[in-house]
Design an enzyme around this catalytic site. Structure first.
Site, PDB file in Angstrom:
ATOM      1  N   HIS A  97       0.833  -1.209   0.000  1.00 47.83           N
ATOM      2  CA  HIS A  97       0.000   0.000   0.000  1.00 47.83           C
ATOM      3  C   HIS A  97       0.867   1.260   0.000  1.00 47.83           C
ATOM      4  O   HIS A  97       0.656   2.180  -0.803  1.00 47.83           O
ATOM      5  CB  HIS A  97      -0.919  -0.016   1.229  1.00 47.83           C
ATOM      6  CG  HIS A  97      -1.858   1.138   1.300  1.00 47.83           C
ATOM      7  ND1 HIS A  97      -3.161   1.073   0.842  1.00 47.83           N
ATOM      8  CD2 HIS A  97      -1.702   2.391   1.790  1.00 47.83           C
ATOM      9  CE1 HIS A  97      -3.752   2.241   1.042  1.00 47.83           C
ATOM     10  NE2 HIS A  97      -2.882   3.065   1.620  1.00 47.83           N
ATOM     11  N   GLU A  98       1.873   1.301   0.877  1.00 49.46           N
ATOM     12  CA  GLU A  98       2.731   2.496   0.954  1.00 49.46           C
ATOM     13  C   GLU A  98       3.628   2.607  -0.269  1.00 49.46           C
ATOM     14  O   GLU A  98       3.928   3.722  -0.722  1.00 49.46           O
ATOM     15  CB  GLU A  98       3.559   2.470   2.238  1.00 49.46           C
ATOM     16  CG  GLU A  98       2.770   2.334   3.529  1.00 49.46           C
ATOM     17  CD  GLU A  98       1.668   3.376   3.690  1.00 49.46           C
ATOM     18  OE1 GLU A  98       1.819   4.497   3.165  1.00 49.46           O
ATOM     19  OE2 GLU A  98       0.657   3.062   4.348  1.00 49.46           O
TER      20      GLU A  98
END
Length: 391
Positions: free
Chosen positions: A325-326
């Site tokens: 996600h990051e």
């Protein structure tokens, strides 16, 4: 007597006026970890878009020691008034001439702690999203001001320098290019950044072990972990490298159809634009994780994975809720940024979707899309409530 310009027009405004647009920040930070304070200076190169006697930028909980402007002939001018409006979180400089701006300031730390030899010690780890960069240095703290629609050719970059205890590691968005040691302190100089918004600027100072790997594109990826726990960063490091390779089309068996590839090799139209990506585990980090450009900060429990003691849920959570996600945010949010915070859902929506895509490719046995459907259904239930409203 010349009448002092009236600053009342800037009170109660939640957006900054567009009198001046930042082109480049030269930021120096000097944290005092024992006193939980810091001092610093920032020099900002500006593009002036209209005639004005004011500069209005963001600042909060800072003490401004001095402010000056230097013209192309290296002549300094001081503002005739410096006003900090705490309620509006703005700093107003009243002046008669405009040129590059330089300010000295001090404030309080964004602190974390770590344990060294059984002793708890302070460290520094920034968290600026959405609007806390102004608590670290005076700046134009709005996401769109990395590249103004008024002056699209003027884009904000950052040159960061930090002075820290010589035994500690200092990290920022870009690689360090020089260190000079003076007794118990060292000064670390970092490369100038790519264009980015203020909320993505990051600095971490602490004591770490680290492990590293390199993507097929030659991007160095590191996992910084508490001393003695570097082996627990291996899983996150592996996921990060494979995810970067997948997003840039450099891995075998990429899940993306050929029609999505750009120039026959990439899924995204832009490769990862920085020379490195660091992931840092901070024991008491305020958020779960933060996607700072090139320096992703995680709460320790969300980055570390112990093969002997961590369960399957932690492995899944580290993969799609955090690491992939990051990494996705390096494109969705960092490279392409929303104009204002009302559009944050675009950052998060795209990053969430593609992190599930990456997770499904890395671990197809998890059948992650079934969980994605469950999460989406929860969102629809909230939307159906009478008190729900559009953002």
């Amino acid at each position: 007597m010349e009448k002092k310009p009236d600053i009342q027009q800037f009170k109660g405004q939640y957006r900054l006026p567009k009198f001046a647009i930042p082109k480049r920040y030269d930021l120096v930070l000097k944290p005092d970890l024992s006193a939980c304070t810091f001092s610093g200076s920032v020099q900002v190169d500006l593009s002036i878009s209209q005639v004005t006697h004011f500069l209005v930028l963001n600042a909060l909980d800072l003490q401004i020691h001095q402010a000056s402007f230097t013209n192309s002939q290296n002549k300094k001018y001081c503002p005739c008034d410096v006003v900090l409006e705490a309620d509006d979180e703005v700093l107003v400089l009243v002046l008669m001439r405009l040129s590059p701006l330089e300010m000295g300031f001090c404030g309080f730390h964004f602190l974390g702690t770590y344990v060294d030899g059984g002793v708890k010690k302070n460290m520094a780890a920034t968290q600026f999203e959405p609007a806390d960069a102004r608590m670290c240095f005076p700046c134009w703290d709005e996401p769109a001001l990395k590249a103004s629609s008024l002056l699209p050719s003027q884009q904000a970059t950052f040159k960061v320098t930090v002075e820290v205890p010589s035994e500690l590691t200092a990290l920022s968005n870009m690689p360090a290019i020089q260190e000079t040691v003076n007794g118990h302190l060292k000064t670390v100089y970092f490369e100038e950044s790519s264009t980015m918004s203020t909320y993505l600027v990051a600095v971490v100072v602490g004591l770490f072990d680290h492990i590293e790997d390199t993507t097929a594109d030659g991007i160095k990826v590191r996992a910084y972990c508490p001393v003695g726990k570097a082996d627990q960063g291996k899983f996150a490091l592996d996921v990060a490298v494979k995810t970067l390779d997948m997003f840039t089309g450099c891995c075998l068996g990429s899940p993306f159809p050929g029609s999505y590839l750009v120039h026959g090799s990439r899924y995204f139209s832009m490769p990862y634009p920085l020379p490195k990506m660091d992931m840092v585990a901070v024991p008491d980090f305020s958020g779960g994780a933060m996607e700072n450009y090139g320096l992703i900060i995680f709460r320790e429990i969300e980055l570390l994975y112990d093969e002997m003691h961590s369960g399957a849920y932690r492995k899944q959570r580290a993969t799609y809720n955090f690491v992939s996600h990051e990494v996705a945010h390096q494109w969705f949010g960092n490279l392409v940024t929303m104009e204002w915070w009302t559009h944050l859902w675009l950052n998060e929506g795209f990053a969430t979707w593609i992190s599930n895509l990456a997770t499904d490719w890395l671990f197809p046995e998890w059948k992650i899309w079934t969980q994605f459907v469950q999460e989406t259904t929860g969102g629809l239930r909230l939307d159906a409530l009478e008190q729900s409203h559009p953002n």
